[in-house]
Scaffold this motif. Structure first.
Motif, PDB file in Angstrom:
ATOM      1  N   SER A  21       0.809  -1.208   0.000  1.00 44.84           N
ATOM      2  CA  SER A  21       0.000   0.000   0.000  1.00 44.84           C
ATOM      3  C   SER A  21       0.848   1.265   0.000  1.00 44.84           C
ATOM      4  O   SER A  21       0.360   2.334  -0.369  1.00 44.84           O
ATOM      5  N   ASN A  22       2.106   1.135   0.393  1.00 44.04           N
ATOM      6  CA  ASN A  22       3.046   2.258   0.360  1.00 44.04           C
ATOM      7  C   ASN A  22       4.363   1.718  -0.206  1.00 44.04           C
ATOM      8  O   ASN A  22       5.329   1.532   0.534  1.00 44.04           O
ATOM      9  N   PRO A  23       4.408   1.440  -1.514  1.00 41.72           N
ATOM     10  CA  PRO A  23       5.541   0.743  -2.137  1.00 41.72           C
ATOM     11  C   PRO A  23       6.896   1.374  -1.819  1.00 41.72           C
ATOM     12  O   PRO A  23       7.057   2.583  -1.860  1.00 41.72           O
ATOM     13  N   GLY A  24       7.837   0.502  -1.496  1.00 44.65           N
ATOM     14  CA  GLY A  24       9.172   0.956  -1.166  1.00 44.65           C
ATOM     15  C   GLY A  24       9.344   1.331   0.292  1.00 44.65           C
ATOM     16  O   GLY A  24      10.446   1.338   0.818  1.00 44.65           O
ATOM     17  N   TYR A  25       8.239   1.634   0.952  1.00 45.26           N
ATOM     18  CA  TYR A  25       8.259   1.969   2.376  1.00 45.26           C
ATOM     19  C   TYR A  25       7.565   0.895   3.211  1.00 45.26           C
ATOM     20  O   TYR A  25       7.871   0.704   4.380  1.00 45.26           O
ATOM     21  N   GLN A  26       6.596   0.249   2.609  1.00 47.72           N
ATOM     22  CA  GLN A  26       5.848  -0.796   3.303  1.00 47.72           C
ATOM     23  C   GLN A  26       5.627  -1.945   2.329  1.00 47.72           C
ATOM     24  O   GLN A  26       4.592  -2.044   1.683  1.00 47.72           O
ATOM     25  N   ASP A  27       6.628  -2.813   2.234  1.00 51.75           N
ATOM     26  CA  ASP A  27       6.551  -4.004   1.390  1.00 51.75           C
ATOM     27  C   ASP A  27       6.535  -5.197   2.331  1.00 51.75           C
ATOM     28  O   ASP A  27       7.567  -5.567   2.893  1.00 51.75           O
ATOM     29  N   ILE A  28       5.362  -5.770   2.511  1.00 51.86           N
ATOM     30  CA  ILE A  28       5.150  -6.792   3.539  1.00 51.86           C
ATOM     31  C   ILE A  28       4.505  -8.026   2.921  1.00 51.86           C
ATOM     32  O   ILE A  28       3.608  -7.926   2.087  1.00 51.86           O
ATOM     33  N   VAL A  29       4.977  -9.197   3.363  1.00 51.35           N
ATOM     34  CA  VAL A  29       4.301 -10.462   3.097  1.00 51.35           C
ATOM     35  C   VAL A  29       3.985 -11.050   4.467  1.00 51.35           C
ATOM     36  O   VAL A  29       4.861 -11.139   5.328  1.00 51.35           O
ATOM     37  N   LYS A  30       2.726 -11.426   4.660  1.00 48.00           N
ATOM     38  CA  LYS A  30       2.313 -11.968   5.953  1.00 48.00           C
ATOM     39  C   LYS A  30       1.659 -13.331   5.741  1.00 48.00           C
ATOM     40  O   LYS A  30       0.829 -13.500   4.845  1.00 48.00           O
ATOM     41  N   LEU A  31       2.048 -14.279   6.559  1.00 52.75           N
ATOM     42  CA  LEU A  31       1.439 -15.606   6.556  1.00 52.75           C
ATOM     43  C   LEU A  31       0.702 -15.808   7.869  1.00 52.75           C
ATOM     44  O   LEU A  31       1.211 -15.437   8.936  1.00 52.75           O
ATOM     45  N   SER A  32      -0.470 -16.390   7.796  1.00 55.30           N
ATOM     46  CA  SER A  32      -1.196 -16.800   8.993  1.00 55.30           C
ATOM     47  C   SER A  32      -1.173 -18.314   9.043  1.00 55.30           C
ATOM     48  O   SER A  32      -1.504 -18.977   8.052  1.00 55.30           O
ATOM     49  N   ILE A  33      -0.751 -18.844  10.184  1.00 55.42           N
ATOM     50  CA  ILE A  33      -0.679 -20.294  10.334  1.00 55.42           C
ATOM     51  C   ILE A  33      -1.324 -20.717  11.647  1.00 55.42           C
ATOM     52  O   ILE A  33      -1.474 -19.905  12.571  1.00 55.42           O
ATOM     53  N   THR A  34      -1.678 -21.978  11.701  1.00 56.90           N
ATOM     54  CA  THR A  34      -2.120 -22.605  12.947  1.00 56.90           C
ATOM     55  C   THR A  34      -1.182 -23.770  13.206  1.00 56.90           C
ATOM     56  O   THR A  34      -0.975 -24.627  12.336  1.00 56.90           O
ATOM     57  N   THR A  35      -0.593 -23.778  14.391  1.00 56.43           N
ATOM     58  CA  THR A  35       0.343 -24.840  14.753  1.00 56.43           C
ATOM     59  C   THR A  35      -0.414 -26.114  15.100  1.00 56.43           C
ATOM     60  O   THR A  35      -1.620 -26.067  15.370  1.00 56.43           O
ATOM     61  N   PRO A  36       0.260 -27.258  15.129  1.00 58.98           N
ATOM     62  CA  PRO A  36      -0.418 -28.502  15.483  1.00 58.98           C
ATOM     63  C   PRO A  36      -1.067 -28.472  16.875  1.00 58.98           C
ATOM     64  O   PRO A  36      -2.034 -29.188  17.122  1.00 58.98           O
ATOM     65  N   ASP A  37      -0.559 -27.601  17.774  1.00 65.68           N
ATOM     66  CA  ASP A  37      -1.185 -27.482  19.096  1.00 65.68           C
ATOM     67  C   ASP A  37      -2.187 -26.317  19.145  1.00 65.68           C
ATOM     68  O   ASP A  37      -2.493 -25.779  20.195  1.00 65.68           O
ATOM     69  N   SER A  42       0.926 -15.174  13.271  1.00 67.24           N
ATOM     70  CA  SER A  42       1.145 -14.365  12.076  1.00 67.24           C
ATOM     71  C   SER A  42       2.642 -14.194  11.906  1.00 67.24           C
ATOM     72  O   SER A  42       3.329 -13.765  12.839  1.00 67.24           O
ATOM     73  N   ILE A  43       3.130 -14.556  10.749  1.00 66.05           N
ATOM     74  CA  ILE A  43       4.544 -14.378  10.420  1.00 66.05           C
ATOM     75  C   ILE A  43       4.603 -13.224   9.427  1.00 66.05           C
ATOM     76  O   ILE A  43       4.064 -13.314   8.325  1.00 66.05           O
ATOM     77  N   THR A  44       5.235 -12.132   9.827  1.00 63.86           N
ATOM     78  CA  THR A  44       5.293 -10.938   8.994  1.00 63.86           C
ATOM     79  C   THR A  44       6.717 -10.709   8.518  1.00 63.86           C
ATOM     80  O   THR A  44       7.635 -10.566   9.329  1.00 63.86           O
ATOM     81  N   PHE A  45       6.876 -10.697   7.214  1.00 63.68           N
ATOM     82  CA  PHE A  45       8.161 -10.391   6.586  1.00 63.68           C
ATOM     83  C   PHE A  45       8.095  -8.929   6.175  1.00 63.68           C
ATOM     84  O   PHE A  45       7.208  -8.534   5.422  1.00 63.68           O
ATOM     85  N   GLU A  46       9.035  -8.131   6.687  1.00 63.91           N
ATOM     86  CA  GLU A  46       9.064  -6.705   6.386  1.00 63.91           C
ATOM     87  C   GLU A  46      10.321  -6.369   5.589  1.00 63.91           C
ATOM     88  O   GLU A  46      11.304  -7.091   5.645  1.00 63.91           O
ATOM     89  N   ASP A  47      10.258  -5.247   4.915  1.00 54.39           N
ATOM     90  CA  ASP A  47      11.346  -4.839   4.027  1.00 54.39           C
ATOM     91  C   ASP A  47      11.645  -5.974   3.044  1.00 54.39           C
ATOM     92  O   ASP A  47      12.770  -6.438   2.909  1.00 54.39           O
ATOM     93  N   VAL A  48      10.592  -6.399   2.367  1.00 55.79           N
ATOM     94  CA  VAL A  48      10.693  -7.473   1.379  1.00 55.79           C
ATOM     95  C   VAL A  48      11.267  -6.906   0.084  1.00 55.79           C
ATOM     96  O   VAL A  48      10.809  -5.868  -0.408  1.00 55.79           O
ATOM     97  N   TYR A  49      12.265  -7.589  -0.442  1.00 54.93           N
ATOM     98  CA  TYR A  49      12.880  -7.181  -1.701  1.00 54.93           C
ATOM     99  C   TYR A  49      12.446  -8.062  -2.869  1.00 54.93           C
ATOM    100  O   TYR A  49      12.527  -7.654  -4.017  1.00 54.93           O
ATOM    101  N   HIS A  50      11.990  -9.277  -2.556  1.00 49.92           N
ATOM    102  CA  HIS A  50      11.582 -10.198  -3.615  1.00 49.92           C
ATOM    103  C   HIS A  50      10.781 -11.324  -2.965  1.00 49.92           C
ATOM    104  O   HIS A  50      11.042 -11.698  -1.822  1.00 49.92           O
TER     105      HIS A  50
END
Length: 126
Positions: A21-37, A42-50
């Motif tokens: 939403s703010n390219p170059g300043y806010q490049d995020i990939v987020k995964l939502s997971i549920t563990t076996p327990d 939420s796993i958030t990757f920030e400052d994503v380049y690729h």
């Protein structure tokens, strides 16, 4: 919690979210997971380049994770770093996060400077 502290095997991948939403300043990939327990994370990757999302679909089953790892010196990471160095970007601490799934044999690869983990339940109460 750290990326390597998660017991990744058999976690359920619930969602993948990309925020530019703010390219170059806010490049995020987020995964939502549920563990076996049954912990929701939420796993958030920030400052994503690729990101490479090699996703397969049309399997009627929960998407579970086979494995996840951080690579610090793969050939693919070296290639990404070199590309960005040519553009004068500071990528010396760039990491390659790779997640492989069971159900569809998909691979999610994120090249990012930062990764942080939140408990979804904690976010709901914040």
């Amino acid at each position: 919690m750290d990326f390597n502290e998660i017991e990744w095997h058999d976690c359920v991948l619930r969602n993948i979210y990309i925020d530019r939403s703010n390219p170059g300043y806010q490049d995020i990939v987020k995964l939502s997971i549920t563990t076996p327990d049954s912990k929701k994370l939420s796993i958030t990757f920030e400052d994503v380049y690729h990101a490479d999302l090699n996703l397969n679909f049309n399997v009627i089953a929960e998407e579970t994770i086979r494995s996840a790892e951080i690579n610090y010196s793969s050939d693919a990471l070296k290639t990404i770093k070199e590309k960005w160095r040519q553009l004068s970007a500071e990528v010396s601490t760039l990491k390659q996060f790779e997640i492989t799934t069971n159900s569809t044999n998909s691979t999610i690869t994120v090249y990012a400077l930062k990764c942080h983990i939140d408990h979804d339940d904690d976010l709901a109460n914040a």
